[in-house]
Design a protein around this motif. Structure first.
Motif, PDB file in Angstrom:
ATOM      1  N   VAL A  37       0.833  -1.197   0.000  1.00  0.00           N
ATOM      2  CA  VAL A  37       0.000   0.000   0.000  1.00  0.00           C
ATOM      3  C   VAL A  37       0.876   1.259   0.000  1.00  0.00           C
ATOM      4  CG1 VAL A  37      -1.795   1.229   1.294  1.00  0.00           C
ATOM      5  CG2 VAL A  37      -1.757  -1.259   1.297  1.00  0.00           C
ATOM      6  N   ALA A  38       0.408   2.288  -0.710  1.00  0.00           N
ATOM      7  CA  ALA A  38       1.077   3.596  -0.725  1.00  0.00           C
ATOM      8  C   ALA A  38       0.626   4.430   0.461  1.00  0.00           C
ATOM      9  CB  ALA A  38       0.747   4.322  -2.028  1.00  0.00           C
ATOM     10  N   GLY A  39       1.341   5.522   0.667  1.00  0.00           N
ATOM     11  CA  GLY A  39       0.877   6.516   1.627  1.00  0.00           C
ATOM     12  C   GLY A  39      -0.113   7.446   0.951  1.00  0.00           C
ATOM     13  N   GLY A  40      -0.364   8.578   1.558  1.00  0.00           N
ATOM     14  CA  GLY A  40      -1.260   9.574   0.981  1.00  0.00           C
ATOM     15  C   GLY A  40      -2.688   9.078   0.941  1.00  0.00           C
ATOM     16  N   SER A  41      -3.405   9.433  -0.119  1.00  0.00           N
ATOM     17  CA  SER A  41      -4.839   9.124  -0.150  1.00  0.00           C
ATOM     18  C   SER A  41      -5.098   7.627  -0.218  1.00  0.00           C
ATOM     19  CB  SER A  41      -5.513   9.846  -1.317  1.00  0.00           C
ATOM     20  OG  SER A  41      -4.934   9.473  -2.544  1.00  0.00           O
ATOM     21  N   ALA A  42      -4.164   6.866  -0.788  1.00  0.00           N
ATOM     22  CA  ALA A  42      -4.376   5.416  -0.859  1.00  0.00           C
ATOM     23  C   ALA A  42      -4.520   4.815   0.531  1.00  0.00           C
ATOM     24  CB  ALA A  42      -3.221   4.755  -1.608  1.00  0.00           C
ATOM     25  N   SER A  65       5.744  10.028   8.219  1.00  0.00           N
ATOM     26  CA  SER A  65       5.784   8.564   8.089  1.00  0.00           C
ATOM     27  C   SER A  65       4.480   8.048   7.486  1.00  0.00           C
ATOM     28  CB  SER A  65       5.997   7.922   9.469  1.00  0.00           C
ATOM     29  OG  SER A  65       5.766   6.528   9.384  1.00  0.00           O
ATOM     30  N   ASN A  66       4.562   7.348   6.357  1.00  0.00           N
ATOM     31  CA  ASN A  66       3.358   6.768   5.750  1.00  0.00           C
ATOM     32  C   ASN A  66       2.703   5.788   6.712  1.00  0.00           C
ATOM     33  OD1 ASN A  66       3.524   8.131   3.331  1.00  0.00           O
ATOM     34  ND2 ASN A  66       4.628   6.495   2.263  1.00  0.00           N
ATOM     35  N   ARG A  67       3.531   4.913   7.272  1.00  0.00           N
ATOM     36  CA  ARG A  67       2.987   3.888   8.175  1.00  0.00           C
ATOM     37  C   ARG A  67       2.453   4.541   9.456  1.00  0.00           C
ATOM     38  NH1 ARG A  67       5.690   0.420  12.096  1.00  0.00           N
ATOM     39  NH2 ARG A  67       4.300  -1.355  12.468  1.00  0.00           N
ATOM     40  N   LEU A 100      -2.177   1.745  -4.931  1.00  0.00           N
ATOM     41  CA  LEU A 100      -1.230   2.804  -5.270  1.00  0.00           C
ATOM     42  C   LEU A 100      -1.899   4.170  -5.284  1.00  0.00           C
ATOM     43  CD1 LEU A 100       0.309   1.028  -8.406  1.00  0.00           C
ATOM     44  CD2 LEU A 100       1.398   1.220  -6.142  1.00  0.00           C
ATOM     45  N   GLY A 101      -1.102   5.199  -5.041  1.00  0.00           N
ATOM     46  CA  GLY A 101      -1.480   6.567  -5.360  1.00  0.00           C
ATOM     47  C   GLY A 101      -0.550   7.033  -6.474  1.00  0.00           C
ATOM     48  N   MET A 102      -0.848   8.170  -7.041  1.00  0.00           N
ATOM     49  CA  MET A 102       0.040   8.719  -8.071  1.00  0.00           C
ATOM     50  C   MET A 102       0.147  10.225  -7.882  1.00  0.00           C
ATOM     51  SD  MET A 102       0.014   8.202 -12.196  1.00  0.00           S
ATOM     52  CE  MET A 102      -1.476   9.107 -12.502  1.00  0.00           C
ATOM     53  N   GLY A 103       1.364  10.739  -7.920  1.00  0.00           N
ATOM     54  CA  GLY A 103       1.556  12.174  -7.795  1.00  0.00           C
ATOM     55  C   GLY A 103       1.213  12.893  -9.088  1.00  0.00           C
ATOM     56  N   PRO A 104       1.034  14.208  -9.035  1.00  0.00           N
ATOM     57  CA  PRO A 104       0.768  14.984 -10.258  1.00  0.00           C
ATOM     58  C   PRO A 104       1.879  14.843 -11.292  1.00  0.00           C
ATOM     59  CG  PRO A 104       0.405  16.322  -8.292  1.00  0.00           C
ATOM     60  CD  PRO A 104       1.030  15.046  -7.821  1.00  0.00           C
ATOM     61  N   HIS A 162       4.497  10.039 -10.431  1.00  0.00           N
ATOM     62  CA  HIS A 162       5.212   9.022  -9.644  1.00  0.00           C
ATOM     63  C   HIS A 162       4.237   8.084  -8.953  1.00  0.00           C
ATOM     64  CE1 HIS A 162       4.605  11.642  -6.017  1.00  0.00           C
ATOM     65  NE2 HIS A 162       4.649  10.490  -5.369  1.00  0.00           N
ATOM     66  N   ILE A 163       4.648   6.846  -8.839  1.00  0.00           N
ATOM     67  CA  ILE A 163       4.003   5.900  -7.925  1.00  0.00           C
ATOM     68  C   ILE A 163       5.082   5.404  -6.972  1.00  0.00           C
ATOM     69  CG2 ILE A 163       2.131   5.133  -9.438  1.00  0.00           C
ATOM     70  CD1 ILE A 163       3.890   2.568  -9.953  1.00  0.00           C
ATOM     71  N   ALA A 164       4.653   4.905  -5.804  1.00  0.00           N
ATOM     72  CA  ALA A 164       5.616   4.564  -4.760  1.00  0.00           C
ATOM     73  C   ALA A 164       6.592   5.740  -4.658  1.00  0.00           C
ATOM     74  CB  ALA A 164       6.273   3.227  -5.073  1.00  0.00           C
ATOM     75  N   SER A 165       7.899   5.506  -4.607  1.00  0.00           N
ATOM     76  CA  SER A 165       8.855   6.626  -4.692  1.00  0.00           C
ATOM     77  C   SER A 165       9.683   6.480  -5.959  1.00  0.00           C
ATOM     78  CB  SER A 165       9.730   6.709  -3.441  1.00  0.00           C
ATOM     79  OG  SER A 165       8.991   7.209  -2.346  1.00  0.00           O
ATOM     80  N   PRO A 185      12.510  14.189  -5.277  1.00  0.00           N
ATOM     81  CA  PRO A 185      11.982  15.510  -5.628  1.00  0.00           C
ATOM     82  C   PRO A 185      10.780  15.912  -4.776  1.00  0.00           C
ATOM     83  CG  PRO A 185      11.590  13.918  -7.402  1.00  0.00           C
ATOM     84  CD  PRO A 185      12.427  13.222  -6.371  1.00  0.00           C
ATOM     85  N   LYS A 186      10.103  14.921  -4.202  1.00  0.00           N
ATOM     86  CA  LYS A 186       9.021  15.221  -3.259  1.00  0.00           C
ATOM     87  C   LYS A 186       9.578  14.994  -1.854  1.00  0.00           C
ATOM     88  CE  LYS A 186       4.457  13.507  -1.779  1.00  0.00           C
ATOM     89  NZ  LYS A 186       3.433  12.460  -1.980  1.00  0.00           N
ATOM     90  N   PRO A 187       9.499  15.982  -0.963  1.00  0.00           N
ATOM     91  CA  PRO A 187      10.065  15.772   0.363  1.00  0.00           C
ATOM     92  C   PRO A 187       9.281  14.711   1.149  1.00  0.00           C
ATOM     93  CG  PRO A 187       8.994  17.946   0.180  1.00  0.00           C
ATOM     94  CD  PRO A 187       8.895  17.310  -1.146  1.00  0.00           C
ATOM     95  N   ASP A 219      14.817  11.323   1.736  1.00  0.00           N
ATOM     96  CA  ASP A 219      15.233   9.919   1.791  1.00  0.00           C
ATOM     97  C   ASP A 219      14.029   9.015   1.952  1.00  0.00           C
ATOM     98  OD1 ASP A 219      18.160   9.530   1.703  1.00  0.00           O
ATOM     99  OD2 ASP A 219      18.094  11.016   3.321  1.00  0.00           O
ATOM    100  N   ARG A 220      13.959   8.009   1.094  1.00  0.00           N
ATOM    101  CA  ARG A 220      12.831   7.074   1.095  1.00  0.00           C
ATOM    102  C   ARG A 220      13.303   5.669   0.797  1.00  0.00           C
ATOM    103  NH1 ARG A 220       8.033   9.619  -1.207  1.00  0.00           N
ATOM    104  NH2 ARG A 220       7.994  11.756  -0.484  1.00  0.00           N
ATOM    105  N   LEU A 221      12.497   4.696   1.178  1.00  0.00           N
ATOM    106  CA  LEU A 221      12.646   3.347   0.640  1.00  0.00           C
ATOM    107  C   LEU A 221      11.488   3.115  -0.304  1.00  0.00           C
ATOM    108  CD1 LEU A 221      14.954   2.570   2.560  1.00  0.00           C
ATOM    109  CD2 LEU A 221      13.768   0.409   2.954  1.00  0.00           C
TER     110      LEU A 221
HETATM  111  C1  6PG Z   1       4.605   8.889  -0.741  1.00  0.00           C
HETATM  112  C2  6PG Z   1       3.444   8.156  -1.334  1.00  0.00           C
HETATM  113  C3  6PG Z   1       3.239   8.519  -2.773  1.00  0.00           C
HETATM  114  C4  6PG Z   1       1.770   8.814  -2.950  1.00  0.00           C
HETATM  115  C5  6PG Z   1       1.569   9.755  -4.096  1.00  0.00           C
HETATM  116  C6  6PG Z   1       0.131  10.165  -4.250  1.00  0.00           C
HETATM  117  O1  6PG Z   1       5.127   8.428   0.218  1.00  0.00           O
HETATM  118  O2  6PG Z   1       4.935   9.987  -1.201  1.00  0.00           O
HETATM  119  O3  6PG Z   1       3.456   6.815  -1.118  1.00  0.00           O
HETATM  120  O4  6PG Z   1       3.685   7.597  -3.696  1.00  0.00           O
HETATM  121  O5  6PG Z   1       1.053   7.646  -3.147  1.00  0.00           O
HETATM  122  O6  6PG Z   1       2.351  10.898  -3.900  1.00  0.00           O
HETATM  123  O7  6PG Z   1      -0.319  10.744  -3.062  1.00  0.00           O
HETATM  124  P1  6PG Z   1      -1.807  11.242  -2.936  1.00  0.00           P
HETATM  125  O8  6PG Z   1      -2.681  10.125  -3.346  1.00  0.00           O
HETATM  126  O9  6PG Z   1      -1.981  11.582  -1.472  1.00  0.00           O
HETATM  127  O10 6PG Z   1      -1.910  12.421  -3.827  1.00  0.00           O
END
Ligand code: 6PG
Length: 228
Positions: free
Chosen positions: A38-43, A80-82, A134-138, A141-144, A164-166, A169-171
Motif C-alpha cells: 500500500v502507498a501513503g497519501g490518499s491510498a 511517516s506513511n505507516r 497505489l497513489g500517483m503524484g501529479p 510518480h508511484i511509490a517513490s 523531488p518530493k520531500p 530519503d525514502r525506501l
Molecule cells: C509517498 C506516497 C506517494 C503517494 C503519491 C500520491 O510516500 O509519497 O506513497 O507515492 O502515493 O504521492 O499521493 P496522494 O494520493 O496523497 O496524492
C-alpha cells in the motif's frame, strides 16, 4: 500487456477499497495468504475500509501487508506513511493483519533497511505481491519511483535519495517487485492528477505505472473513462 481499466466513481476511496478487497479475495482463493502493498497519501485512506471489510470472515488475518514506499523518518514523524496510517485509524494495533512488514524502523539507516526488507520479502513474501494499492503524484510518480529518474530494476527494494518530493530519503519497492502483483488499484482523484492520468492512458513509458498488467485506475474525473 492489457490496457488499464478506468473506474469512475463519486466515492473513489470506497471504490478503490472494494477493488482491493475483491483482489485479495481472489488471491485467497489461490493461496493461504494475500500479499498486499500500500502507498501513503490518499491510498492509505482506502486501507481502513479494506481492513474493516476483510475483518469479517477473518480474511484480514490472512493478509501479509507491506508498503510500496516509506519515508526514512521515525514512526512518530508526521511524514511517516505507516505512522500516519496508524494515527489516522486506517490501521489499528488491536486489529493487526496476519503479517506486516515495515519498510523503515526508527533510527535505521537506509542501507540497513534495504537489506532487512529484502531479506523479509524473500522469507515472508516469497519475493512477490498479489495486490497493490497505489497513489500517483501529479508528476506521475508511484511509490517513490519518479519519472525522469533512472529506475533501479536490479533489486526489489531500493533507497531513493534526493527525492523531488520531500522528505528526501525514502525506501521504495521497485518495478520488478510491483509487477509481480496481478492486480494494481491506482487511486488518483482531482484535477491535479488529470495530466498524469492522461499520460498513463497514452502509454507514456516514462511513467512507472505504464505497462503494469492488471492496472485499475479509480478516479473521480468523469470524462477520463471515455478515453479507455
Ligand atoms: C509517498 C506516497 C506517494 C503517494 C503519491 C500520491 O510516500 O509519497 O506513497 O507515492 O502515493 O504521492 O499521493 P496522494 O494520493 O496523497 O496524492
Amino acid at each position: 500487456m492489457a490496457d488499464p481499466t478506468v473506474v469512475i466513481s463519486d466515492a473513489p476511496v470506497e471504490e478503490a477499497a472494494r477493488q482491493v478487497v475483491a483482489a485479495v479475495d481472489d488471491a485467497l482463493g489461490r493461496r493461504s495468504t494475500a500479499r498486499l502493498a500500500v502507498a501513503g497519501g490518499s491510498a492509505a485512506r482506502a486501507l481502513g475500509y479494506v481492513r474493516r471489510v476483510l475483518h469479517d470472515g477473518d480474511r484480514w488475518a490472512r493478509v501479509a501487508l507491506t508498503w510500496v514506499d516509506e519515508r526514512c523518518v521515525a514512526f512518530d514523524d508526521p511524514d511517516s506513511n505507516r505512522g500516519g496510517a496508524y494515527r489516522d485509524g486506517h490501521l489499528d494495533d488491536v486489529d493487526p493483519p496476519g503479517d506486516e512488514l515495515a519498510l523503515v524502523r526508527d533510527g535505521e539507516a537506509p542501507p540497513a533497511a534495504v537489506a532487512r526488507v529484502a531479506d523479509a520479502l524473500a522469507a515472508r513474501f516469497d519475493n512477490a505481491l498479489d495486490v497493490t494499492l497505489l497513489g500517483m503524484g501529479p508528476d506521475g510518480h508511484i511509490a517513490s519511483l519518479f519519472p525522469g529518474r533512472r529506475f533501479d530494476d536490479s533489486s526489489i527494494v531500493t533507497h531513493v535519495a534526493n527525492s523531488p518530493k520531500p522528505p528526501p530519503d525514502r525506501l521504495s519497492l521497485t518495478r520488478p517487485l510491483l509487477a509481480t502483483a496481478t492486480r494494481h488499484v491506482l487511486l488518483a482523484t482531482g484535477e491535479g492528477k488529470r495530466a498524469a492520468l492522461e499520460r498513463l492512458l497514452d502509454g507514456d513509458r516514462a511513467l512507472p505505472a505504464a505497462g503494469l498488467d492488471g492496472l485499475v485506475i479509480v478516479t473521480d474525473l468523469t470524462d477520463l473513462g471515455a478515453r479507455s
